[in-house]
Write a protein that holds these residues in place. Structure first.
Motif, short mmCIF file in Angstrom:
data_model
loop_
_atom_site.label_atom_id
_atom_site.label_comp_id
_atom_site.label_asym_id
_atom_site.label_seq_id
_atom_site.Cartn_x
_atom_site.Cartn_y
_atom_site.Cartn_z
N ALA A 115 -22.70 -1.70 6.86
CA ALA A 115 -21.86 -0.50 6.78
C ALA A 115 -21.74 -0.10 5.32
O ALA A 115 -21.62 -0.95 4.45
N LYS A 116 -21.80 1.17 5.09
CA LYS A 116 -21.66 1.68 3.73
C LYS A 116 -20.56 2.72 3.71
O LYS A 116 -20.45 3.54 4.63
N ILE A 117 -19.77 2.68 2.66
CA ILE A 117 -18.75 3.72 2.48
C ILE A 117 -18.80 4.19 1.03
O ILE A 117 -19.28 3.46 0.16
N ASN A 118 -18.33 5.36 0.80
CA ASN A 118 -18.20 5.87 -0.56
C ASN A 118 -16.75 5.76 -0.98
O ASN A 118 -15.84 6.09 -0.21
N LEU A 119 -16.54 5.31 -2.19
CA LEU A 119 -15.20 5.21 -2.74
C LEU A 119 -15.10 6.16 -3.92
O LEU A 119 -15.94 6.13 -4.82
N THR A 120 -14.09 7.01 -3.89
CA THR A 120 -13.83 7.91 -5.01
C THR A 120 -12.49 7.52 -5.61
O THR A 120 -11.49 7.44 -4.90
N VAL A 121 -12.48 7.24 -6.90
CA VAL A 121 -11.24 6.90 -7.59
C VAL A 121 -10.88 8.09 -8.47
O VAL A 121 -11.65 8.47 -9.35
N LYS A 122 -9.72 8.67 -8.18
CA LYS A 122 -9.32 9.87 -8.92
C LYS A 122 -8.32 9.52 -10.01
O LYS A 122 -7.42 8.70 -9.80
N GLU A 123 -8.51 10.16 -11.14
CA GLU A 123 -7.50 10.09 -12.19
C GLU A 123 -6.50 11.20 -11.93
O GLU A 123 -6.86 12.25 -11.38
N VAL A 124 -5.26 10.97 -12.29
CA VAL A 124 -4.22 11.97 -12.07
C VAL A 124 -3.59 12.32 -13.41
O VAL A 124 -3.09 11.44 -14.13
N LYS A 125 -3.66 13.62 -13.74
CA LYS A 125 -3.08 14.11 -15.00
C LYS A 125 -1.59 13.74 -15.05
O LYS A 125 -0.91 13.76 -14.03
N PRO A 126 -1.08 13.43 -16.23
CA PRO A 126 0.33 13.08 -16.35
C PRO A 126 1.25 14.21 -15.88
O PRO A 126 0.92 15.39 -16.03
N THR A 127 2.37 13.82 -15.31
CA THR A 127 3.40 14.78 -14.93
C THR A 127 4.74 14.29 -15.44
O THR A 127 4.97 13.08 -15.58
N LEU A 128 5.62 15.24 -15.70
CA LEU A 128 6.98 14.95 -16.13
C LEU A 128 7.92 15.13 -14.96
O LEU A 128 7.84 16.14 -14.26
N LYS A 129 8.80 14.18 -14.76
CA LYS A 129 9.80 14.31 -13.70
C LYS A 129 11.10 14.90 -14.27
O LYS A 129 11.98 15.28 -13.52
N ASN A 130 11.22 14.92 -15.58
CA ASN A 130 12.36 15.55 -16.24
C ASN A 130 11.89 16.01 -17.62
O ASN A 130 10.76 15.76 -17.99
N GLY B 16 17.19 17.32 -35.73
CA GLY B 16 15.91 18.02 -35.85
C GLY B 16 15.39 18.38 -34.48
O GLY B 16 16.10 18.34 -33.48
N GLU B 17 14.10 18.72 -34.46
CA GLU B 17 13.46 19.16 -33.21
C GLU B 17 12.63 18.00 -32.65
O GLU B 17 11.73 17.51 -33.31
N TYR B 18 12.98 17.58 -31.43
CA TYR B 18 12.30 16.46 -30.78
C TYR B 18 11.36 16.98 -29.69
O TYR B 18 11.67 17.95 -29.00
N GLN B 19 10.23 16.29 -29.55
CA GLN B 19 9.28 16.61 -28.50
C GLN B 19 8.54 15.33 -28.13
O GLN B 19 8.48 14.39 -28.92
N ALA B 20 8.00 15.29 -26.93
CA ALA B 20 7.20 14.14 -26.51
C ALA B 20 5.86 14.62 -25.97
O ALA B 20 5.74 15.71 -25.44
N SER B 21 4.86 13.76 -26.14
CA SER B 21 3.50 14.02 -25.64
C SER B 21 3.14 12.88 -24.70
O SER B 21 3.28 11.71 -25.04
N ILE B 22 2.72 13.25 -23.49
CA ILE B 22 2.38 12.28 -22.46
C ILE B 22 0.89 12.43 -22.19
O ILE B 22 0.43 13.53 -21.86
N GLU B 23 0.14 11.33 -22.31
CA GLU B 23 -1.32 11.45 -22.27
C GLU B 23 -1.96 10.29 -21.51
O GLU B 23 -1.54 9.15 -21.62
N ASN B 24 -2.98 10.63 -20.74
CA ASN B 24 -3.90 9.63 -20.19
C ASN B 24 -5.30 10.25 -20.20
O ASN B 24 -5.48 11.37 -20.69
N SER B 25 -6.28 9.55 -19.65
CA SER B 25 -7.66 10.04 -19.71
C SER B 25 -7.88 11.31 -18.88
O SER B 25 -8.88 11.98 -19.03
N ALA B 26 -6.91 11.66 -18.02
CA ALA B 26 -7.05 12.87 -17.20
C ALA B 26 -6.42 14.11 -17.86
O ALA B 26 -6.64 15.22 -17.41
#
Length: 105
Positions: free
Chosen positions: A5-20, A87-97
């Motif tokens: 039996a053969k199956i294909n596996l796709t692994v998706k990256e998910v872009k970062p999201t902010l919950k707040n 001062g002015e605060y900011q955050a950057s959220i990053e992954n490979s997506a």
């Protein structure tokens, strides 16, 4: 006999999201300043905080407590705020997506 039996596996990256988002704060000199950001993404994103465009830290990452929860909480803590901390605060959220930034507060 045997069966193949053969199956294909796709692994998706998910872009970062902010919950707040970062909200403006007013605190007194000597008080503790705490910014918490709840973020999600696959792979788990890195979080950087900036004050007036310059990276600051350290940033603590709190892992989720519920099984299956993929969000993490990034915490920036300044134990005793000084006048220089305003001062002015900011955050950057990053992954490979991708990258997402908070609004400036």
């Amino acid at each position: 006999g045997s069966v193949d039996a053969k199956i294909n596996l796709t692994v998706k990256e998910v872009k970062p999201t902010l919950k707040n988002d970062l909200e403006p704060q007013t605190i007194n000199v000597g008080d503790e300043l705490v910014y918490r950001l709840i973020v999600d993404g696959r792979p788990t994103p890195s979080v950087k905080f900036y004050k007036d465009g310059n990276e600051i830290g350290p940033v603590t990452i709190e892992q989720p407590t519920k099984p299956g929860d993929t969000t993490v909480t990034a915490v920036l803590r300044i134990p005793k705020a000084k006048i220089d901390d305003q001062g002015e605060y900011q955050a950057s959220i990053e992954n490979s997506a991708g990258v997402v930034k908070t609004k400036k507060s």
